[in-house]
Design an enzyme around this catalytic site. Structure first.
Site: not given
Ligand code: STX
Length: 319
Positions: A43, A110-111, A265, A293
């Protein structure tokens, strides 16, 4: 080809009081005497899911999962007060002390990779290793890629849907325009913005795209926490100094690290992982040929399950 471990239930779960007004959902599964591993969700605002337990051998790992401030089952939901990167790093330390853990493996995508890097660079001595997926460095260029036209080159059709709730005059700064709606008084506008925001991210997450992914991202609770918390963090550049995670990468040189990143990604372009690897040459970067991703991409599952297996062998040898 590695597949996920069987579905398991936590042997412990609780809500941990941190700085007001926040209470964090925290759970443990696997083996109490196993290698402690902390899962950091994405997120920010994405929350954890029972499937996240299944990336770790429950006989080898003590699997610790929590929902970050305002996300998932943490309370109050989607709350932005005292919600910053340094607060999350303090939460991680509080959880570690609360569970009596000296050092642990950090796993994040990701985050979750952003937060893992920021935590590990600040608390190097607490980290046994890092397994990171879909690196997100949270630089201006990464935010512009997502919200100011980059990914729109690949997905012009979905981009049209994403900009639709924002009048043309405000489209020069999509993050602020969304943030205003997501924090405004109009509840209908809030939810409608949350869904558009979240669906844009969901559509970019997997190579194949699927109904299931879109249903998941349009679920109102997830959409609201993801959209509110992401825009709050992103208008503040994730509360990081410019290029902070690369400038401090040398601090990681003695930490075993594995990066798994899909070549296609579209949320975090591979350049993020490449730039990190250049600054942290000891890390093992695996470029996954047929993946985007998401943590749920089959080829990403394969690489991550193998990574947790290999990391366990490596850590068992050292202990
Ligand atoms: N946000 C990238 C990230 O962390 C820019 C992310 N993208 N999707 C998610 O996290 C979830 C699947 C956890 C919602």
């Amino acid at each position: 080809m590695q597949i996920l471990y069987p579905d398991i239930k936590p042997f412990d779960h609780q809500w941990l009081d941190v700085t007001p007004p926040h209470q964090l959902y925290l759970e443990q599964s696997g083996s109490l005497d196993g290698i402690p591993v902390l899962f950091l969700h994405g997120g920010p605002g994405g929350g954890s899911d029972p499937v996240h337990r299944r990336y770790f051998d429950p006989e080898k790992y003590r699997i610790i999962i929590f929902d970050q401030r305002g996300a998932g089952r943490s309370r109050p939901h989607a709350n932005l007060d005292n919600n910053t990167t340094s607060a999350l790093i303090e939460d991680i330390e509080q959880i570690r002390q609360h569970l009596n853990i000296d050092k642990w493996l950090i796993f994040g995508g990701s985050w979750g990779s952003t937060l893992a890097l920021a935590y590990a660079q600040q608390h190097t001595e607490r980290v046994l290793g890092l397994i990171l997926r879909g690196i997100f460095l949270a630089r201006q260029r990464d935010l512009d890629w997502l919200y100011q036209g980059g990914a729109a080159n690949i997905y012009p059709d979905y981009w049209d849907d994403f900009i639709q709730p924002i009048p043309p005059a405000e489209r020069g700064d999509m993050l602020s325009a969304y943030y205003r709606r997501l924090t405004g008084d109009d509840e209908i506008a809030r939810m409608s913005a949350a869904k558009s925001w979240s669906i844009w991210e969901g559509r970019l997450a997997t190579l194949q795209g699927s109904h299931k992914t879109i249903e998941h991202f349009s679920e109102p609770r997830l959409a609201l926490s993801l959209a509110r918390i992401e825009t709050h963090y992103f208008i503040n550049h994730c509360f990081l100094e410019p290029d902070q995670l690369i400038k401090n990468a040398a601090k990681l040189k003695n930490i075993p690290g594995i990066i798994v990143h899909g070549r296609y990604d579209m949320i975090c372009p591979l350049e993020n992982a490449w730039t990190l690897m250049k600054a942290w040459p000891q890390v093992e970067l695996q470029i996954i040929r047929e993946a985007g991703h998401a943590i749920s991409e089959p080829a990403i599952i394969d690489a991550l399950v193998l990574a947790t297996k290999n990391m366990a062998l490596r850590l068992e040898q050292e202990l």
